[in-house]
Design a protein around this motif. Structure first.
Motif, PDB file in Angstrom:
ATOM      1  N   ALA A   1     -34.317  -5.004  10.102  1.00  0.00           N
ATOM      2  CA  ALA A   1     -34.179  -5.849  11.277  1.00  0.00           C
ATOM      3  C   ALA A   1     -33.980  -4.915  12.447  1.00  0.00           C
ATOM      4  O   ALA A   1     -32.996  -4.179  12.503  1.00  0.00           O
ATOM      5  N   ASP A   2     -34.925  -4.914  13.373  1.00  0.00           N
ATOM      6  CA  ASP A   2     -34.964  -3.815  14.328  1.00  0.00           C
ATOM      7  C   ASP A   2     -33.748  -3.715  15.239  1.00  0.00           C
ATOM      8  O   ASP A   2     -33.431  -2.615  15.693  1.00  0.00           O
TER       9      ASP A   2
ATOM     10  N   ASP B   1     -34.345  -0.014  15.344  1.00  0.00           N
ATOM     11  CA  ASP B   1     -35.691   0.166  15.882  1.00  0.00           C
ATOM     12  C   ASP B   1     -35.809   1.533  16.560  1.00  0.00           C
ATOM     13  O   ASP B   1     -36.844   2.202  16.452  1.00  0.00           O
ATOM     14  N   ARG B   2     -34.739   1.935  17.213  1.00  0.00           N
ATOM     15  CA  ARG B   2     -34.777   3.238  17.862  1.00  0.00           C
ATOM     16  C   ARG B   2     -34.798   4.362  16.828  1.00  0.00           C
ATOM     17  O   ARG B   2     -35.516   5.354  16.976  1.00  0.00           O
ATOM     18  N   ALA B   3     -33.995   4.195  15.761  1.00  0.00           N
ATOM     19  CA  ALA B   3     -33.982   5.221  14.724  1.00  0.00           C
ATOM     20  C   ALA B   3     -35.359   5.371  14.087  1.00  0.00           C
ATOM     21  O   ALA B   3     -35.815   6.482  13.804  1.00  0.00           O
TER      22      ALA B   3
ATOM     23  N   ASP C   1     -19.360   9.484  22.345  1.00  0.00           N
ATOM     24  CA  ASP C   1     -20.047   8.899  23.498  1.00  0.00           C
ATOM     25  C   ASP C   1     -21.087   9.854  24.068  1.00  0.00           C
ATOM     26  O   ASP C   1     -22.087   9.425  24.637  1.00  0.00           O
ATOM     27  N   ASP C   2     -20.835  11.153  23.906  1.00  0.00           N
ATOM     28  CA  ASP C   2     -21.758  12.128  24.500  1.00  0.00           C
ATOM     29  C   ASP C   2     -22.866  12.523  23.530  1.00  0.00           C
ATOM     30  O   ASP C   2     -23.637  13.447  23.801  1.00  0.00           O
ATOM     31  N   LEU C   3     -22.962  11.837  22.410  1.00  0.00           N
ATOM     32  CA  LEU C   3     -24.016  12.155  21.439  1.00  0.00           C
ATOM     33  C   LEU C   3     -25.349  11.640  21.976  1.00  0.00           C
ATOM     34  O   LEU C   3     -25.533  10.442  22.172  1.00  0.00           O
ATOM     35  N   ASP C   4     -26.251  12.586  22.245  1.00  0.00           N
ATOM     36  CA  ASP C   4     -27.589  12.241  22.742  1.00  0.00           C
ATOM     37  C   ASP C   4     -28.448  11.959  21.531  1.00  0.00           C
ATOM     38  O   ASP C   4     -28.849  12.886  20.794  1.00  0.00           O
ATOM     39  N   TRP C   5     -28.758  10.713  21.232  1.00  0.00           N
ATOM     40  CA  TRP C   5     -29.438  10.357  19.991  1.00  0.00           C
ATOM     41  C   TRP C   5     -30.814  10.993  19.870  1.00  0.00           C
ATOM     42  O   TRP C   5     -31.222  11.412  18.784  1.00  0.00           O
TER      43      TRP C   5
END
Lengths: 555, 222
Positions: free
Chosen positions: A302-303, A348-350, A494-498
Motif C-alpha cells: 500500500a503505497d 511508495d517513496r521507498a 529528523d535530519d536523516l535525508d532519505w
C-alpha cells in the motif's frame, strides 16, 4: 516481591543528577547480552568507542561448536566491521585496551540466570549497574520452541539476572511491532494482559499453552502453523512479534524490576557508525531490495503506508540515552526508536528510491557480464507498488509454466522420438540439455516459492497495516542533552535525508553485506589483524550467519 | 569612471556548451517515469512542445511550459536522481571543445562564469558542478508534497525573460554587465548577447549569424 532498594553505595560513588551522558556512565559496569548479533555488536562497539570512561562491559557469550566464548568474541573483535573504528584507532594495542574494559563470561540466555555460573554471579553481585538485554531471535516466524526459549524465557532470565545482580535495572530491547495489528499512531505504553485485538488474556496461561503446543508437535512446521494461529487470534502478525510481546507483558508485572523497554522499529544499515552502510545478516529490507533488483517489479504494498526504517547507529544512540537516563532514574518505561513520527518514509517513496538505486546497480562493473538486452530491460523497469492480488498474479502463472515444462522435460525421451541415425548424432547433447533445462525449471519453481513466502510474511508490514510510532520519550531525552552530548548521543532522525541514505548508504549496504547471504555466499569480513593472527588461541572457522529470510519458516 | 566590479561570462548551455536541445532532457526524463504504462503519454506531452520551439509558431516561453508538463506527478527524488544521470550520461561526455575553451579563457580573464540554460535546474546543476561553476541560471519545476506539479516556476527563463534573469543575477552577484562576456548560439540568444559588453556568437544559427554580422560581433566557429 520487594522493589529494589532506593539507594545503594553505587549512588554515592556515581552522583549523576544533572550530569551528561559520559559522566553518568563513567565507571559503570554493564552486563550485555546479544553481543554476537547485529545490534549488540554496534552497541558494544559504540560504548567502547564513544564512552571510554565506562567502567566495564561484561558480555554474555555462548560458545559455538568447539569455539569457546572468549575465542568467539576475539574473532569478532578482530574481523567484524563493527569494531573497525576501534581497530583503526588502537591498532596492535587493541587487545590490551579491550581487556581493561571488556570481559567475556560464558552463558546462554536460554538458561536460568543467563547460564552464569555461581562464582561469576557472586563476583558480579553488587557491582553491576544495569543489565542490557539485546539478545533475541529476529526471524519473522522462527521455530516456536526456539522463540519461546530465546525471546520469552531469555528475557525472563535476563530480568532475573538484573534483579539479582544489578538492583533490578534492566534495559530490554524489544520491537515496536509488539503493537500487533492495532495500527495508527502508536503510543509508548504497555498494558499487561491486553492483546492488540483489545481482548484481555492471561499471559502465564498463554505461555503455558504455547509451551504445550511446542511439546505436542514434533514437526517444526506443525508447531509453526499452530503458533501462527495463536498469534493471529490475539492480533500479532507473526511468531516474532507475538513472543517479543509476551516477554514484555511478563516484565511489566514484575515488582522486583526497574525495566526500561526500548522498541526499535526496522533496524537497518548504519548511517555513520561503525561505517556507512554496514549491516549484518539478513534484515528486513534486504530480501525486498534483493527481489526488486532482479525481475520482480511489482511489490504488494500500500503505497502510502509508513516504512519505518531506522539506522542501527541511531538506535544505539537512543539506547545509550535511555541507559543513562535509567541510571539517573529519569527513564521512561517504554520508548520507541523509529522514524515514522518525525521523519516519515512512505512505502511508495521507498520503492521509487529502490528503483533509482537499482538503476545504478545495473551499470555496476560486476553486473556488466549480464546480457546487454537483459541489462537494458532491467534499467527500464522500475519497482512499483500494487495491491496484493494484482502484484502476485504473475508469479503463480510462471510457477505453473515452470512446473509444466519440467514435467514435460522429465517425461521426454529423445531416443523414442528421434530417428536412430539422428539420435546417434545429437542424442547425448539433447539429453544433457533436457536435464539442464529441467533443473532450471525446478530452480525457478523453488525461487518463486521462496518469493511467495517472503511476500506473504511481509504482507502485514508492506500492505495490510500502517503504523506511526511515537518517539516522544527518546526525543525528550535528547532535548535535555547538552549540545555536545546531543551531537554524540542524541536520537536525531529528523535530519536523516532519505534520498541520500537510501541511494548512498542503505541500498549499497545491503547489496554488499546482506545479498551475498541470500545468494549462498559469505558476507565480507575484515582481514585478520596481526595481533589476531599471532594469537596462540585456537581459531575455528565461524559458522556462517543464518541465511533464512525474515519471512521464511524454520526447518 | 571605469567600473571596478568584476565582469561575468554568461555561457549558454544549449548550443555553446552542449549540442543537445533542452527538450531532449525532458523527453528522456519522461521516458524514465516510474510507471512503464505512463511513459509513452509523457513523452508525447514533451513532443507536443516541438512546434513551439522554433519556426512560425515559435514561442520560447510557451514551448518551455509545454515541454516540462510531461513530468507532472514525478517524484522529486526521481527528478533529482535522473537529472544527475542525464547530465552524467549525455551532457558531460558531450561537452564541446569550444565550450570548454571559452570557459577556461573566461576564467583566465578574471570573468566570473555563469551558466545560462532554458533547461531545468535538476539537469543543469550537475553539469555546473562538474564544471566548477557555482552560478547557474535555469528554470525550476514547481514541487508540491514531494512531486512535480508540471509547472515551471515564474519567471520562465526563455526569450526576453532570459535577459531579465541575467540582469537580476548580475545585480545579485554585483557583476558589471558592460564588462561581461556573453556566448550564445541561436537567434534567441541575441537579446542576452546584446545586454553584455563583450558578446560572442558560437557556431551561430542563421538568425544569430546575421545579427552578429550586422553588429560586428565576433564569431567562433569551432
Amino acid at each position: 516481591m520487594t522493589p529494589p532498594p532506593p539507594t545503594t553505595p553505587d549512588d554515592e560513588r556515581h552522583p549523576s543528577a544533572g550530569s551528561g551522558i559520559r559522566e553518568t556512565l563513567a565507571g559503570r559496569h554493564l552486563l550485555v547480552t546479544g553481543v554476537t548479533g547485529f545490534l549488540g555488536k554496534v552497541l558494544v562497539a559504540f560504548l567502547l568507542d564513544r564512552v571510554p570512561e565506562l567502567g566495564r562491559i561484561i558480555v554474555v557469550v555462548r560458545g559455538r561448536g568447539r569455539q569457546d566464548p572468549n575465542a568467539r568474541l576475539r574473532r569478532i573483535l578482530a574481523t567484524s566491521p563493527a569494531f573497525r573504528p576501534l581497530r583503526e584507532r588502537h591498532g596492535d594495542g587493541l587487545p590490551g585496551w579491550i581487556d581493561a574494559r571488556l570481559e567475556v563470561v560464558a552463558g546462554d540466555v536460554a538458561e536460568p540466570l543467563l547460564g552464569l555460573d555461581p562464582s561469576t554471579r557472586r563476583r558480579l553481585r553488587g557491582s553491576l549497574d544495569a543489565v542490557v538485554h539485546v539478545a533475541g531471535l529476529t526471524d519473522f516466524d522462527p521455530d516456536p520452541r526456539q522463540a519461546l526459549r530465546t525471546n520469552v524465557l531469555g528475557t525472563q532470565h535476563a530480568a532475573d539476572a538484573a534483579a539479582e545482580l544489578a538492583g533490578g535495572r534492566l534495559l530490554h530491547v524489544s520491537t515496536a511491532f509488539v503493537v500487533g495489528r492495532a495500527e495508527g499512531l502508536v503510543p509508548e505504553t504497555l498494558t499487561p494482559g491486553r492483546a492488540p485485538t483489545g481482548a484481555t488474556f492471561d499471559v502465564e496461561e498463554e505461555l503455558a499453552d504455547l509451551a504445550a503446543l511446542c511439546r505436542r508437535h514434533e514437526l517444526p512446521s506443525a508447531r509453526l502453523r499452530e503458533a501462527r494461529a495463536r498469534a493471529a487470534a490475539l492480533g500479532w502478525p507473526n511468531v516474532y512479534t507475538y513472543t517479543k510481546a509476551l516477554a514484555e507483558h511478563r516484565l511489566a508485572v514484575r515488582r522486583d524490576l526497574d525495566p526500561v523497554i526500548a522498541r526499535p522499529t526496522i533496524v537497518e544499515c548504519a548511517r555513520h557508525f561503525p561505517l556507512p552502510g554496514w549491516v549484518e545478516g539478513i534484515n528486513t529490507s534486504a530480501p525486498i531490495l534483493w527481489l526488486l533488483s532482479g525481475w520482480l517489479r511489482a511489490l504488494p504494498s500500500a503505497d502510502r503506508i509508513h516504512f519505518d526504517v531506522v539506522p542501527v547507529d541511531d538506535v544505539v544512540r537512543g539506547l545509550v540515552s535511555l541507559l543513562a537516563a535509567q541510571l539517573r532514574e529519569e527513564a521512561p518505561r517504554v520508548a520507541h526508536l523509529g522514524t515514522s513520527a518525525s521523519n516519515p518514509l512512505r512505502f511508495d517513496r521507498a520503492l521509487d528510491l529502490t528503483g533509482l538505486a537499482a538503476r545504478r546497480l545495473v551499470d555496476a562493473p560486476e553486473r556488466r557480464g549480464a546480457a546487454r538486452l537483459a541489462r537494458a530491460v532491467m534499467r527500464r523497469l522500475d519497482a512499483v507498488p500494487r495491491p496484493y492480488d494484482r502484484a502476485s498474479y504473475g508469479l503463480p502463472l510462471v510457477r505453473r509454466v515452470a512446473r509444466g515444462l519440467r514435467r514435460t522435460l522429465d517425461e521426454l525421451e529423445p531416443q523414442e522420438i528421434l530417428p536412430p541415425a539422428w539420435y546417434r548424432r545429437v542424442g547425448a547433447d539433447l539429453e544433457a540439455r533436457r536435464k539442464a533445462w529441467a533443473r532450471e525449471c525446478r530452480d525457478i519453481d523453488r525461487l518463486i516459492g521462496r518469493v511467495e513466502e517472503i511476500l506473504r510474511a511481509y504482507r502485514p508490514f508492506t500492505h495490510d497495516h500502517d503504523w506511526v510510532f511515537r518517539t516522544d520519550a527518546v526525543r525528550a531525552l535528547t532535548d535535555r542533552l547538552s549540545p555536545e552530548d546531543a551531537a554524540t548521543f542524541g536520537f536525531r532522525v529528523d535530519d536523516l535525508d532519505w534520498r541520500s541514505y537510501w541511494l548512498d548508504v542503505q541500498f549499497p549496504g545491503v547489496a554488499r553485506w546482506s545479498w551475498p547471504l541470500l545468494e549462498g555466499r559469505r558476507a565480507p569480513v575484515d582481514p585478520e589483524p596481526d595481533w589476531f593472527r599471532a594469537s596462540s588461541e585456537t581459531r575455528r572457522t565461524p559458522a556462517p550467519p543464518s541465511r533464512r529470510l525474515p519471512g521464511e519458516a524454520a526447518e | 569612471m571605469a567600473s571596478h566590479r568584476q565582469g561575468a561570462a554568461f555561457l549558454r548551455v544549449e548550443g555553446v556548451l552542449v549540442r543537445r536541445p533542452g527538450w531532449a532532457a525532458a523527453a528522456w526524463l519522461a521516458g524514465n517515469a516510474q510507471e512503464v504504462g505512463e511513459r509513452l503519454a509523457r513523452v508525447g506531452n514533451v513532443l507536443a512542445s516541438l512546434p513551439f520551439q522554433n519556426g512560425p509558431l515559435g514561442d520560447a516561453r510557451l514551448a518551455a511550459r509545454v515541454t516540462w508538463m510531461g513530468l507532472r506527478g514525478m517524484s522529486e527524488d526521481r527528478l533529482v536522481v535522473l537529472g544527475e544521470e542525464y547530465a552524467e550520461r549525455f551532457l558531460i561526455p558531450n561537452l564541446t571543445d569550444s565550450g570548454r575553451r571559452l570557459l577556461s579563457a573566461a576564467r583566465g580573464r578574471g570573468l566570473r562564469p555563469v551558466l545560462v540554460g532554458t533547461g531545468i535546474e535538476a539537469v543543469l546543476r550537475p553539469l555546473a558542478t562538474h564544471l566548477g561553476v557555482p552560478d547557474l541560471l535555469a528554470n525550476r519545476l514547481e514541487l508540491r508534497d514531494g512531486r512535480v506539479t508540471g509547472r515551471l516556476l515564474d519567471p520562465v527563463l526563455a526569450g526576453a525573460a532570459l535577459v531579465d534573469g541575467a540582469r537580476r543575477l548580475a545585480e545579485e552577484l554585483d557583476v558589471d554587465l558592460a564588462g561581461s562576456a556573453g556566448y550564445g548560439a541561436t537567434g534567441d540568444d541575441g537579446l542576452l548577447l546584446g545586454a553584455v559588453g563583450l558578446p560572442c556568437a558560437v557556431r551561430p544559427d542563421r538568425r544569430l549569424r546575421q545579427v552578429a554580422r550586422d553588429l560586428a560581433w565576433p564569431v567562433v566557429e569551432e
